[in-house]
Design a protein around this motif. Sequence first.
Motif, PDB file in Angstrom:
ATOM      1  N   MET A   1       0.826  -1.212   0.000  1.00 42.79           N
ATOM      2  CA  MET A   1       0.000   0.000   0.000  1.00 42.79           C
ATOM      3  C   MET A   1       0.859   1.260   0.000  1.00 42.79           C
ATOM      4  N   ASN A   2       1.938   1.239   0.830  1.00 45.40           N
ATOM      5  CA  ASN A   2       2.832   2.391   0.889  1.00 45.40           C
ATOM      6  C   ASN A   2       3.504   2.645  -0.456  1.00 45.40           C
ATOM      7  N   TRP A   3       3.903   1.530  -1.123  1.00 47.92           N
ATOM      8  CA  TRP A   3       4.544   1.681  -2.427  1.00 47.92           C
ATOM      9  C   TRP A   3       3.572   2.271  -3.444  1.00 47.92           C
ATOM     10  N   GLN A   4       2.341   1.818  -3.405  1.00 41.58           N
ATOM     11  CA  GLN A   4       1.344   2.357  -4.326  1.00 41.58           C
ATOM     12  C   GLN A   4       1.133   3.854  -4.084  1.00 41.58           C
ATOM     13  N   TRP A   5       1.142   4.221  -2.813  1.00 35.76           N
ATOM     14  CA  TRP A   5       0.969   5.637  -2.461  1.00 35.76           C
ATOM     15  C   TRP A   5       2.137   6.472  -2.980  1.00 35.76           C
ATOM     16  N   LEU A   6       3.361   5.947  -2.808  1.00 33.61           N
ATOM     17  CA  LEU A   6       4.544   6.672  -3.279  1.00 33.61           C
ATOM     18  C   LEU A   6       4.554   6.793  -4.796  1.00 33.61           C
ATOM     19  N   VAL A   7       4.187   5.704  -5.484  1.00 35.18           N
ATOM     20  CA  VAL A   7       4.141   5.741  -6.947  1.00 35.18           C
ATOM     21  C   VAL A   7       3.097   6.749  -7.414  1.00 35.18           C
ATOM     22  N   SER A   8       1.965   6.758  -6.749  1.00 32.05           N
ATOM     23  CA  SER A   8       0.899   7.692  -7.113  1.00 32.05           C
ATOM     24  C   SER A   8       1.355   9.141  -6.937  1.00 32.05           C
ATOM     25  N   ILE A   9       2.006   9.418  -5.807  1.00 32.32           N
ATOM     26  CA  ILE A   9       2.523  10.770  -5.562  1.00 32.32           C
ATOM     27  C   ILE A   9       3.560  11.142  -6.620  1.00 32.32           C
ATOM     28  N   GLY A  10       4.445  10.174  -6.937  1.00 34.93           N
ATOM     29  CA  GLY A  10       5.483  10.430  -7.934  1.00 34.93           C
ATOM     30  C   GLY A  10       4.902  10.748  -9.299  1.00 34.93           C
ATOM     31  N   LEU A  11       3.870  10.004  -9.686  1.00 33.59           N
ATOM     32  CA  LEU A  11       3.237  10.241 -10.985  1.00 33.59           C
ATOM     33  C   LEU A  11       2.558  11.606 -11.030  1.00 33.59           C
ATOM     34  N   TRP A  12       1.903  11.968  -9.920  1.00 32.37           N
ATOM     35  CA  TRP A  12       1.264  13.281  -9.866  1.00 32.37           C
ATOM     36  C   TRP A  12       2.305  14.401  -9.958  1.00 32.37           C
ATOM     37  N   LEU A  13       3.419  14.233  -9.257  1.00 35.50           N
ATOM     38  CA  LEU A  13       4.481  15.243  -9.309  1.00 35.50           C
ATOM     39  C   LEU A  13       5.082  15.333 -10.712  1.00 35.50           C
TER      40      LEU A  13
END
Length: 481
Positions: A1-13
């Motif tokens: 879940m944490n990895w998905q959150w980080l990937v999502s934040i990275g894609l948004w950035l």
Amino acid sequence: MNWQWLVSIGLWLYAAALIALTLRILMKRRPVGVSLAWLLFLYIIPVGGIFAYLLLGERYLGHLRAKRADELFSYYSHWLEHILLEQQNLSPARPVLRPVMELTRGSLGMPIIVGSRWSLHCEASDVFERLIKDIDQAQHSIFMEFYIVEAEGALLPVLTALQHASRRGVDVYMMLDSVGSNRFLHSKHAKQLIAARVQLVDALHANLLRMAFRRQDIRQHRKLVSIDNSIAYTGSMNLADPSYFKTQSGVGPWVDMMVRLEGDIAKVIQGTLIFDWEMETGKRLEKHLQAPEFKAVKDDNLMQLLPSGPALDDEVLLQVLLTGIHNARESVMITTPYFVPDEALLQALKSAAKRGLDVTIIVPAKNDSRLADYAGRSFYLELLQAGVRLLLFKDGLLHTKTVIVDRHLVLIGSVNLDMRSIWLNFEATLIVDDEDFSAEVLSQIEQYRERSDHLTIGQWQKRPRYQRLLENLIQLASPLL
């Protein structure tokens, strides 16, 4: 879940950065080709395109230099205004000359100087021999500004002469590009100059740690010398002996052209050198600045210096080139080692040829820059189809940079016909209106023609398909080269 959150934040950035830089590129209103090339980089090279733009995408000189340049430009504008008031009625009469010289005067305030002596030098040994004599006779000041210095062969006596001049009390200022002269700046020869009290500065010091604060590939590409406000040199030659310089590159000896000048034009060149020195170091040198006296030593020539670079009018160099070509009535002759035109320059040359003008471009058959070579070749076919003559110089790397319009207007200096010279680097061009001068330059260029192969459409279309693909691929980045 944490990895998905980080990937999502990275894609948004990442998406936010893409949108922000896209908008910034569009708002900059630069040439269309440059904007499209950067947009292509951003979208086909993930992350890397963003970093490339942040480091190389804008012509940022750095806060301190930009601030100094603004302050100095105000000061030197007053100096130039005084000169312009003295010669307000002086204007070239020939139709092809008037718009070019008046454009430079209107954009930068650069004066048109009447009556300078000149001599053309096409052999490095002649340049060094004459330069040593002038250095030995110097009494007050010597200013030098070069992209490359290589301490070998015939250049060594020049360096010795500079040391002797400094020791006898002449103020010697030598500004060399940090990248082009990197090896020399760390050599024993540089230490010897400093020990002799020569003031040596590495211009636009390159440092990876400063990449976020100043664009590192902006280079000081000028080739200028001024001695005692009375003698000057300019042209395409670096301070390097062609018998030793880049002999392992496989392109043959470098072939250059330099002009030695006497008269008021030397004061204008020295003023430009002082401006550059003060912008780079912050040290004022007004004591070496003199206004022209307008005492012609030769009656029938006009000269004008066109300095260009990030601290000056962004578009004046390209505007001068386009104005000269569009006002041509008979011919346009160009020699350049690197030919990577933007769309406006390309269309101007094609249009001139289609109007029936004799448009000739001489470039080296072998080049030391593979990227620039392939990018330039991608334009050959459409130029040939438009009627432009393309000649490939086969006796070395033709490094002479000239544009001659109607066999009379001559532009000679450090400018390559590529986007790096036109938009990015600090360059210097001498604009000359003199029948004898143009005749001598053309005589030398005729020798280049005799040592060149004439490229035809049939020959060019026979090149391998993979070469065409490579040329067209690199052409996509040509606005950035």
